[in-house]
Motif scaffolding. Sequence first.
Motif, PDB file in Angstrom:
ATOM      1  N   SER A 194       0.826  -1.194   0.000  1.00 36.12           N
ATOM      2  CA  SER A 194       0.000   0.000   0.000  1.00 36.12           C
ATOM      3  C   SER A 194       0.865   1.250   0.000  1.00 36.12           C
ATOM      4  O   SER A 194       0.578   2.207  -0.681  1.00 36.12           O
ATOM      5  CB  SER A 194      -0.883   0.018   1.246  1.00 36.12           C
ATOM      6  N   LEU A 195       1.928   1.221   0.786  1.00 30.08           N
ATOM      7  CA  LEU A 195       2.764   2.403   0.866  1.00 30.08           C
ATOM      8  C   LEU A 195       3.475   2.657  -0.451  1.00 30.08           C
ATOM      9  O   LEU A 195       3.468   3.773  -0.953  1.00 30.08           O
ATOM     10  CB  LEU A 195       3.801   2.240   1.982  1.00 30.08           C
ATOM     11  N   SER A 196       4.051   1.606  -1.016  1.00 24.76           N
ATOM     12  CA  SER A 196       4.805   1.838  -2.244  1.00 24.76           C
ATOM     13  C   SER A 196       3.841   2.150  -3.380  1.00 24.76           C
ATOM     14  O   SER A 196       4.221   2.741  -4.373  1.00 24.76           O
ATOM     15  CB  SER A 196       5.657   0.623  -2.573  1.00 24.76           C
ATOM     16  N   ALA A 197       2.592   1.759  -3.238  1.00 24.42           N
ATOM     17  CA  ALA A 197       1.627   1.975  -4.318  1.00 24.42           C
ATOM     18  C   ALA A 197       0.555   2.970  -3.892  1.00 24.42           C
ATOM     19  O   ALA A 197      -0.560   2.942  -4.369  1.00 24.42           O
ATOM     20  CB  ALA A 197       0.984   0.654  -4.699  1.00 24.42           C
ATOM     21  N   TYR A 198       0.903   3.859  -2.997  1.00 25.06           N
ATOM     22  CA  TYR A 198      -0.018   4.863  -2.456  1.00 25.06           C
ATOM     23  C   TYR A 198      -0.654   5.682  -3.585  1.00 25.06           C
ATOM     24  O   TYR A 198       0.034   6.400  -4.291  1.00 25.06           O
ATOM     25  CB  TYR A 198       0.793   5.720  -1.465  1.00 25.06           C
ATOM     26  N   LEU A 199      -1.941   5.484  -3.762  1.00 20.39           N
ATOM     27  CA  LEU A 199      -2.684   6.131  -4.850  1.00 20.39           C
ATOM     28  C   LEU A 199      -1.963   6.078  -6.202  1.00 20.39           C
ATOM     29  O   LEU A 199      -1.767   7.105  -6.830  1.00 20.39           O
ATOM     30  CB  LEU A 199      -2.949   7.605  -4.516  1.00 20.39           C
ATOM     31  N   PRO A 200      -1.546   4.901  -6.644  1.00 19.29           N
ATOM     32  CA  PRO A 200      -0.805   4.869  -7.913  1.00 19.29           C
ATOM     33  C   PRO A 200      -1.688   5.306  -9.060  1.00 19.29           C
ATOM     34  O   PRO A 200      -2.878   4.994  -9.102  1.00 19.29           O
ATOM     35  CB  PRO A 200      -0.405   3.413  -8.055  1.00 19.29           C
ATOM     36  N   ALA A 201      -1.087   6.012  -9.969  1.00 18.60           N
ATOM     37  CA  ALA A 201      -1.835   6.726 -10.984  1.00 18.60           C
ATOM     38  C   ALA A 201      -2.556   5.799 -11.942  1.00 18.60           C
ATOM     39  O   ALA A 201      -3.671   6.069 -12.359  1.00 18.60           O
ATOM     40  CB  ALA A 201      -0.899   7.640 -11.738  1.00 18.60           C
ATOM     41  N   ASP A 202      -1.928   4.705 -12.329  1.00 13.47           N
ATOM     42  CA  ASP A 202      -2.490   3.936 -13.425  1.00 13.47           C
ATOM     43  C   ASP A 202      -3.289   2.722 -12.987  1.00 13.47           C
ATOM     44  O   ASP A 202      -4.069   2.181 -13.745  1.00 13.47           O
ATOM     45  CB  ASP A 202      -1.365   3.489 -14.362  1.00 13.47           C
ATOM     46  N   THR A 203      -3.095   2.265 -11.769  1.00 14.35           N
ATOM     47  CA  THR A 203      -3.729   1.017 -11.375  1.00 14.35           C
ATOM     48  C   THR A 203      -4.820   1.222 -10.330  1.00 14.35           C
ATOM     49  O   THR A 203      -5.613   0.333 -10.087  1.00 14.35           O
ATOM     50  CB  THR A 203      -2.689   0.044 -10.812  1.00 14.35           C
ATOM     51  N   TYR A 204      -4.863   2.401  -9.723  1.00 14.92           N
ATOM     52  CA  TYR A 204      -5.945   2.732  -8.803  1.00 14.92           C
ATOM     53  C   TYR A 204      -6.092   1.776  -7.631  1.00 14.92           C
ATOM     54  O   TYR A 204      -7.205   1.409  -7.268  1.00 14.92           O
ATOM     55  CB  TYR A 204      -7.287   2.844  -9.544  1.00 14.92           C
ATOM     56  N   HIS A 205      -4.988   1.285  -7.089  1.00 16.77           N
ATOM     57  CA  HIS A 205      -5.092   0.558  -5.830  1.00 16.77           C
ATOM     58  C   HIS A 205      -5.426   1.548  -4.735  1.00 16.77           C
ATOM     59  O   HIS A 205      -5.074   2.726  -4.811  1.00 16.77           O
ATOM     60  CB  HIS A 205      -3.774  -0.136  -5.485  1.00 16.77           C
ATOM     61  N   SER A 206      -6.055   1.084  -3.666  1.00 15.38           N
ATOM     62  CA  SER A 206      -6.328   1.933  -2.504  1.00 15.38           C
ATOM     63  C   SER A 206      -5.296   1.659  -1.430  1.00 15.38           C
ATOM     64  O   SER A 206      -4.686   0.607  -1.390  1.00 15.38           O
ATOM     65  CB  SER A 206      -7.673   1.590  -1.880  1.00 15.38           C
ATOM     66  N   LEU A 207      -5.163   2.627  -0.534  1.00 10.52           N
ATOM     67  CA  LEU A 207      -4.623   2.294   0.766  1.00 10.52           C
ATOM     68  C   LEU A 207      -5.657   1.377   1.411  1.00 10.52           C
ATOM     69  O   LEU A 207      -6.851   1.506   1.142  1.00 10.52           O
ATOM     70  CB  LEU A 207      -4.485   3.558   1.619  1.00 10.52           C
ATOM     71  N   PRO A 208      -5.240   0.485   2.303  1.00 11.86           N
ATOM     72  CA  PRO A 208      -6.222  -0.403   2.949  1.00 11.86           C
ATOM     73  C   PRO A 208      -7.373   0.391   3.543  1.00 11.86           C
ATOM     74  O   PRO A 208      -8.522   0.003   3.448  1.00 11.86           O
ATOM     75  CB  PRO A 208      -5.404  -1.074   4.047  1.00 11.86           C
ATOM     76  N   LYS A 209      -7.071   1.540   4.141  1.00  8.78           N
ATOM     77  CA  LYS A 209      -8.082   2.289   4.850  1.00  8.78           C
ATOM     78  C   LYS A 209      -9.015   3.095   3.953  1.00  8.78           C
ATOM     79  O   LYS A 209      -9.980   3.666   4.419  1.00  8.78           O
ATOM     80  CB  LYS A 209      -7.404   3.185   5.890  1.00  8.78           C
ATOM     81  N   ASP A 210      -8.751   3.172   2.670  1.00 10.01           N
ATOM     82  CA  ASP A 210      -9.567   4.012   1.791  1.00 10.01           C
ATOM     83  C   ASP A 210     -10.961   3.454   1.537  1.00 10.01           C
ATOM     84  O   ASP A 210     -11.829   4.157   1.043  1.00 10.01           O
ATOM     85  CB  ASP A 210      -8.880   4.212   0.443  1.00 10.01           C
ATOM     86  N   GLY A 211     -11.174   2.149   1.794  1.00  9.86           N
ATOM     87  CA  GLY A 211     -12.459   1.562   1.461  1.00  9.86           C
ATOM     88  C   GLY A 211     -12.604   1.450  -0.046  1.00  9.86           C
ATOM     89  O   GLY A 211     -11.609   1.285  -0.754  1.00  9.86           O
ATOM     90  N   ASP A 212     -13.820   1.596  -0.552  1.00  2.76           N
ATOM     91  CA  ASP A 212     -14.042   1.354  -1.980  1.00  2.76           C
ATOM     92  C   ASP A 212     -13.941   2.616  -2.826  1.00  2.76           C
ATOM     93  O   ASP A 212     -14.253   2.592  -4.009  1.00  2.76           O
ATOM     94  CB  ASP A 212     -15.391   0.648  -2.196  1.00  2.76           C
ATOM     95  N   VAL A 213     -13.533   3.709  -2.231  1.00  2.00           N
ATOM     96  CA  VAL A 213     -13.408   4.977  -2.961  1.00  2.00           C
ATOM     97  C   VAL A 213     -12.039   5.592  -2.651  1.00  2.00           C
ATOM     98  O   VAL A 213     -11.672   5.712  -1.498  1.00  2.00           O
ATOM     99  CB  VAL A 213     -14.499   5.977  -2.521  1.00  2.00           C
ATOM    100  N   THR A 214     -11.307   5.950  -3.677  1.00  2.00           N
ATOM    101  CA  THR A 214      -9.978   6.524  -3.491  1.00  2.00           C
ATOM    102  C   THR A 214      -9.890   7.850  -4.237  1.00  2.00           C
ATOM    103  O   THR A 214     -10.161   7.889  -5.431  1.00  2.00           O
ATOM    104  CB  THR A 214      -8.902   5.565  -4.063  1.00  2.00           C
ATOM    105  N   PHE A 215      -9.524   8.911  -3.544  1.00  2.00           N
ATOM    106  CA  PHE A 215      -9.367  10.193  -4.224  1.00  2.00           C
ATOM    107  C   PHE A 215      -8.164  10.129  -5.155  1.00  2.00           C
ATOM    108  O   PHE A 215      -7.080   9.722  -4.744  1.00  2.00           O
ATOM    109  CB  PHE A 215      -9.178  11.323  -3.214  1.00  2.00           C
ATOM    110  N   LEU A 216      -8.343  10.518  -6.402  1.00  2.00           N
ATOM    111  CA  LEU A 216      -7.254  10.450  -7.376  1.00  2.00           C
ATOM    112  C   LEU A 216      -6.677  11.812  -7.728  1.00  2.00           C
ATOM    113  O   LEU A 216      -5.492  12.046  -7.615  1.00  2.00           O
ATOM    114  CB  LEU A 216      -7.751   9.811  -8.676  1.00  2.00           C
ATOM    115  N   HIS A 217      -7.550  12.707  -8.198  1.00  2.00           N
ATOM    116  CA  HIS A 217      -7.020  13.987  -8.676  1.00  2.00           C
ATOM    117  C   HIS A 217      -8.095  15.062  -8.763  1.00  2.00           C
ATOM    118  O   HIS A 217      -9.292  14.778  -8.704  1.00  2.00           O
ATOM    119  CB  HIS A 217      -6.342  13.818 -10.040  1.00  2.00           C
ATOM    120  N   THR A 218      -7.642  16.305  -8.898  1.00  2.00           N
ATOM    121  CA  THR A 218      -8.496  17.425  -9.251  1.00  2.00           C
ATOM    122  C   THR A 218      -8.009  17.907 -10.609  1.00  2.00           C
ATOM    123  O   THR A 218      -6.816  18.138 -10.790  1.00  2.00           O
ATOM    124  CB  THR A 218      -8.382  18.554  -8.213  1.00  2.00           C
TER     125      THR A 218
END
Lengths: 200, 200
Positions: free
Chosen positions: A38-62
């Motif tokens: 999760s840390l190394s892939a914290y909000l990765p741009a292309d694959t959209y993994h979550s942090l464990p704590k993000d649940g089913d929604v992850t903020f990506l960008h504005t």
Amino acid sequence: ARLKMPLATARAVTTTAPTTAARARTARRMTTATRAASLSAYLPADTYHSLPKDGDVTFLHTMVRASNLEATMAFFSALGLVETRRKESQNGKFTLVFMASCQGAPEIEITYNWPDEATGETETFAPPSRSMGHLAFAVDDIYAKCEALEKAGIVINRPPRDGRMAFVISPDGISVELLQKGDALEPREPWKSMANIGSW
Amino acid sequence: ARLKMPLATARAVTTTAPTTAARARTARRMTTATRAASLSAYLPADTYHSLPKDGDVTFLHTMVRASNLEATMAFFSALGLVETRRKESQNGKFTLVFMASCQGAPEIEITYNWPDEATGETETFAPPSRSMGHLAFAVDDIYAKCEALEKAGIVINRPPRDGRMAFVISPDGISVELLQKGDALEPREPWKSMANIGSW
């Protein structure tokens, strides 16, 4: 095997659930593995993994639009963001530049529509309406950051008189709030007695 | 003891730098401690710690204004965000509600200016101008999310025909992009043949 609960909860379960020692060891290994991934892939741009704590929604960008891509990139670069990825569309005649504090952090997506081929004219926009307020970033040292911004030719619209908060605006009028991490710094000149400039 | 470099780099340094075994052990302990603290305090709202990899700038939030706080909160709740904190200002006559996928994740700051005491009138705004594009969130299951949004009475302006992307708009016209995490889902009815509604 995405962990769907906050890490603290997951840990409590790992240590209190009635498992065998072997199962507990496996669970600990999984938690550690998940944490590292999760840390190394914290909000990765292309694959959209979550942090464990993000649940089913992850903020990506504005996403913001730029009438001048270089000027907008210079502004966000001075702020401390770096280009994380870029997409050019020959068909759509636009360039997307993603910028963030580092690879994998929440991004600003800058949309730049190419100038009209016939007229050479670039798209221009009204500044954001009041429905859109600002983007906010926390910084290690708000004085150092404002000094760096000034050196890059950026006006500090709301100087950090209180050692805590400043506002600047992008070339297209997008308001950016800077907040000192942790406690406010000791008020200090020249910031302490610096007046506001314009609106933001 | 904030780690100023990406975790991957820090690890490489820890394992390749010519240190004594004791110093290497200490460094490993610090890395583990920093990692745990960062995860549990991932972009915490009030203290502004960074993830180690964020460097000296951490994205905190995007601020939007709401003419109707309840309607805007209902919209972002249906999206899957939760209220993480709230500030009421009697002097400023405004309420700030912060919402995120979970406590500590990047936030949406909703600014609600209270109705005028004399007239009872609530502030209204023009929808965002083109300089502000959208907010984007990745979701575990874009079909399930769009179904939940529809059930909450939210129009799916750009249905996820491709199993990958959808757009909805907030009560004040703020555009929100939803992106399927990982690979696109298999195109499926009713989404597959659903037409666009309005603009976003």
